[in-house]
Design a protein around this motif. Sequence first.
Motif, PDB file in Angstrom:
ATOM      1  N   ASP A 135       7.047  27.249 -10.110  1.00 30.98           N
ATOM      2  CA  ASP A 135       7.023  26.050 -10.804  1.00 30.98           C
ATOM      3  C   ASP A 135       7.790  25.378  -9.109  1.00 30.98           C
ATOM      4  O   ASP A 135       9.165  25.453  -9.027  1.00 30.98           O
ATOM      5  N   GLU A 167       9.811  15.356  -7.851  1.00 33.03           N
ATOM      6  CA  GLU A 167       8.926  15.336  -9.230  1.00 33.03           C
ATOM      7  C   GLU A 167       9.844  15.530 -10.941  1.00 33.03           C
ATOM      8  O   GLU A 167       9.622  15.323 -11.777  1.00 33.03           O
ATOM      9  N   GLU A 168      11.048  16.799  -9.981  1.00 34.75           N
ATOM     10  CA  GLU A 168      11.226  17.411 -11.441  1.00 34.75           C
ATOM     11  C   GLU A 168      12.453  16.151 -11.698  1.00 34.75           C
ATOM     12  O   GLU A 168      13.184  16.402 -12.596  1.00 34.75           O
ATOM     13  N   HIS A 273      12.153  27.151 -15.856  1.00 37.74           N
ATOM     14  CA  HIS A 273      12.681  26.541 -15.751  1.00 37.74           C
ATOM     15  C   HIS A 273      14.002  27.258 -15.452  1.00 37.74           C
ATOM     16  O   HIS A 273      15.038  26.834 -15.691  1.00 37.74           O
TER      17      HIS A 273
HETATM   18 ZN   LIG Z   1       9.981  21.688 -13.022  1.00 39.00          ZN
END
Ligand SMILES: [Zn+2]
Length: 308
Positions: A135, A167-168, A273
């Motif tokens: 990710d 994005e996060e 995550h």
């Molecule tokens: Zn992520």
Amino acid sequence: MYFRPKLLTLLLALFALQPVFSQSVRDKNLLSHLEYLSSDELRGRKTGTPESEVARNYIVEQFKNSKLNTQYPDFIQEFRFQSRREGKTLEGKNVLGFVPGTDSKKVIVITAHYDHVGVGRPNAEGDSIYNGTDDNASGTAALIEFAEYFSKNPPKHSILFAALDGEEMGLQGAKALVADFPFELDMIAININMDMISRNENGEIYASGTHHHPQLKQILEAAAVGKSPQLKFGHDLPGTGSDDWTKSSDHGAFYDKGITHVYFGVEDHPDYHQPSDEFQQVEPGFFIDAANLILACVIQLDEALLKE
Ligand SMILES: [Zn+2]
């Protein structure tokens, strides 16, 4: 006498439609992008950090090596957004490369976010770097290799290669891109987003979005015939909560503008995550196969969407 030329014509037509086996990414480069972008040195590539800039410079360098064009100064689109968590305005930077198409004025936008969540609470092993290998160094590495591929094998549609930031923090780079796109938004044939494509213990990857865009399913199925990992469809039913991935990554910003999308990604794993989302956890064979499968889908979509 008659069936021979007909058979030959049929075979030639089939070859013209089907991807050939040489249509693949450079395995070693794919893995080295992944390893570098998710190394401890880059400290989780959080938006606005010096390491985010190091990651960005690396992507720009790769786009330059692949001789990509761009509509932006040194490939960079800068944007600002309000971070609720940090209570201030932050700056993000997308990296945008472009390959002109041979047959269509329309644009395929391939996206992958290169940011992750940075350094945070340590885990039981004392590791506090959230490397974000799956990710989404994985999607970014594939994006870089796709750019190289299409630079050498010009696509029919133009392709915008977008390594997105923020994005996060709420799909900020994607929102900024659709808010200030270099062409009219109706010039976008499709958004193809990649986020988490390097590992799955069941050998599966999803193409999500065909509930909204059912015309894509047949095209993607044709591209995936005989390939691994197994291409599955779903995670796009409204009303299914977090099982519905329609807004779970950057493609959500395109969806909100009424743009056709398909999102490639795996189901969550225990390292999602966590500081343990690391290069050591990746199954290289899965990742290489997944990247080549998605490439085959892009090639098929580039061909099939011309008829729309
Ligand atoms: Zn992520």
